[in-house]
Enzyme design. Structure first.
Site, PDB file in Angstrom:
ATOM      1  N   ARG A  61       0.896  -1.165   0.000  1.00  0.00           N
ATOM      2  CA  ARG A  61       0.000   0.000   0.000  1.00  0.00           C
ATOM      3  C   ARG A  61       0.922   1.199   0.000  1.00  0.00           C
ATOM      4  O   ARG A  61       1.751   1.366   0.892  1.00  0.00           O
ATOM      5  CB  ARG A  61      -0.881  -0.028   1.257  1.00  0.00           C
ATOM      6  CG  ARG A  61      -1.736   1.197   1.466  1.00  0.00           C
ATOM      7  CD  ARG A  61      -2.847   1.267   0.423  1.00  0.00           C
ATOM      8  NE  ARG A  61      -3.991   2.048   0.831  1.00  0.00           N
ATOM      9  CZ  ARG A  61      -4.021   3.364   0.917  1.00  0.00           C
ATOM     10  NH1 ARG A  61      -2.960   4.071   0.651  1.00  0.00           N
ATOM     11  NH2 ARG A  61      -5.129   3.976   1.283  1.00  0.00           N
ATOM     12  N   GLU A  69     -11.629   4.477  -4.924  1.00  0.00           N
ATOM     13  CA  GLU A  69     -12.062   3.096  -4.680  1.00  0.00           C
ATOM     14  C   GLU A  69     -12.841   2.574  -5.889  1.00  0.00           C
ATOM     15  O   GLU A  69     -13.384   3.361  -6.671  1.00  0.00           O
ATOM     16  CB  GLU A  69     -12.982   3.047  -3.452  1.00  0.00           C
ATOM     17  CG  GLU A  69     -12.362   3.533  -2.162  1.00  0.00           C
ATOM     18  CD  GLU A  69     -11.400   2.543  -1.561  1.00  0.00           C
ATOM     19  OE1 GLU A  69     -11.572   1.326  -1.782  1.00  0.00           O
ATOM     20  OE2 GLU A  69     -10.470   2.975  -0.866  1.00  0.00           O
ATOM     21  N   ARG A 103      -0.755  -5.268   4.773  1.00  0.00           N
ATOM     22  CA  ARG A 103      -0.029  -4.818   3.585  1.00  0.00           C
ATOM     23  C   ARG A 103       1.163  -3.997   4.054  1.00  0.00           C
ATOM     24  O   ARG A 103       1.073  -3.270   5.049  1.00  0.00           O
ATOM     25  CB  ARG A 103      -0.914  -3.941   2.689  1.00  0.00           C
ATOM     26  CG  ARG A 103      -2.150  -4.637   2.182  1.00  0.00           C
ATOM     27  CD  ARG A 103      -3.056  -3.690   1.420  1.00  0.00           C
ATOM     28  NE  ARG A 103      -3.570  -2.649   2.313  1.00  0.00           N
ATOM     29  CZ  ARG A 103      -4.555  -1.811   1.998  1.00  0.00           C
ATOM     30  NH1 ARG A 103      -5.119  -1.877   0.803  1.00  0.00           N
ATOM     31  NH2 ARG A 103      -4.973  -0.900   2.850  1.00  0.00           N
TER      32      ARG A 103
END
Length: 185
Positions: A61, A69, A103
């Site tokens: 990330r 999104e 992440r």
């Protein structure tokens, strides 16, 4: 029979030694460390998968940004822009932490020295995620992209991804929130 047993033992020994030496070369994925690999998948405009030495795949990330999104305007363009920048390319990541989804959080550098978070904001395909990052250069790049109406800033007041996620957590639909302007999304 004895010769084949010795051969098998020798092959097993070689295999174990090669596995041991390979695993000791897998980089440590801790805050502050730098590792390199090849980008093998782009998930969206701020997340990708990288193949590290030893065939380890990690999800990254990108530090300091938040991109549209899925279902939001500019989602596809943001994802495509990131793909064009890094998919299939060698990358070096400087790990800044791990998020709640396991992440890696990281600054991501191409071989030419360009940093992906900066490039995404500069092109107008991501917001500076000020809640979690205070990098003044990212803020300046966002201001420039807004001023020049680049990417998602063509909209007068685009909805930030964190606002979209909050509405969804509150069970409020954003389906009719977005108006489509031309073919910019």
């Amino acid at each position: 029979m004895r010769k084949s047993s010795i051969t098998r033992f020798f092959l097993l020994f070689i295999f174990i030694v090669s596995c041991t030496s390979r695993s000791s070369n897998i980089p440590s994925l801790k805050k502050g460390n730098t590792v390199s690999g090849k980008v093998i998948a782009v998930i969206d405009g701020d997340t990708y998968d990288v193949l590290l030495y030893g065939n380890k795949i990690v999800r990254v990330r990108m530090e300091g940004i938040d991109a549209p999104e899925k279902g939001m305007p500019f989602y596809q363009k943001s994802k495509k822009y990131l793909s064009d920048l890094c998919l299939g390319k060698q990358i070096t990541i400087k790990i800044t932490g791990v998020d709640n989804h396991d992440r890696l959080l990281a600054y991501s550098f191409l071989e030419d020295g360009k940093e992906l978070s900066h490039e995404m904001i500069k092109a107008g395909f991501a917001w500076h995620f000020k809640k979690y990052n205070s990098n003044s250069e990212l803020s300046e790049l966002e201001f420039e992209a807004k001023t020049l109406k680049k990417g998602l800033w063509i909209d007068k007041n685009p909805m930030a991804p964190w606002e979209n996620r909050k509405l969804h957590r509150d069970r409020i639909s954003t389906k009719d929130t977005f108006t489509i302007v031309g073919n910019n999304r």
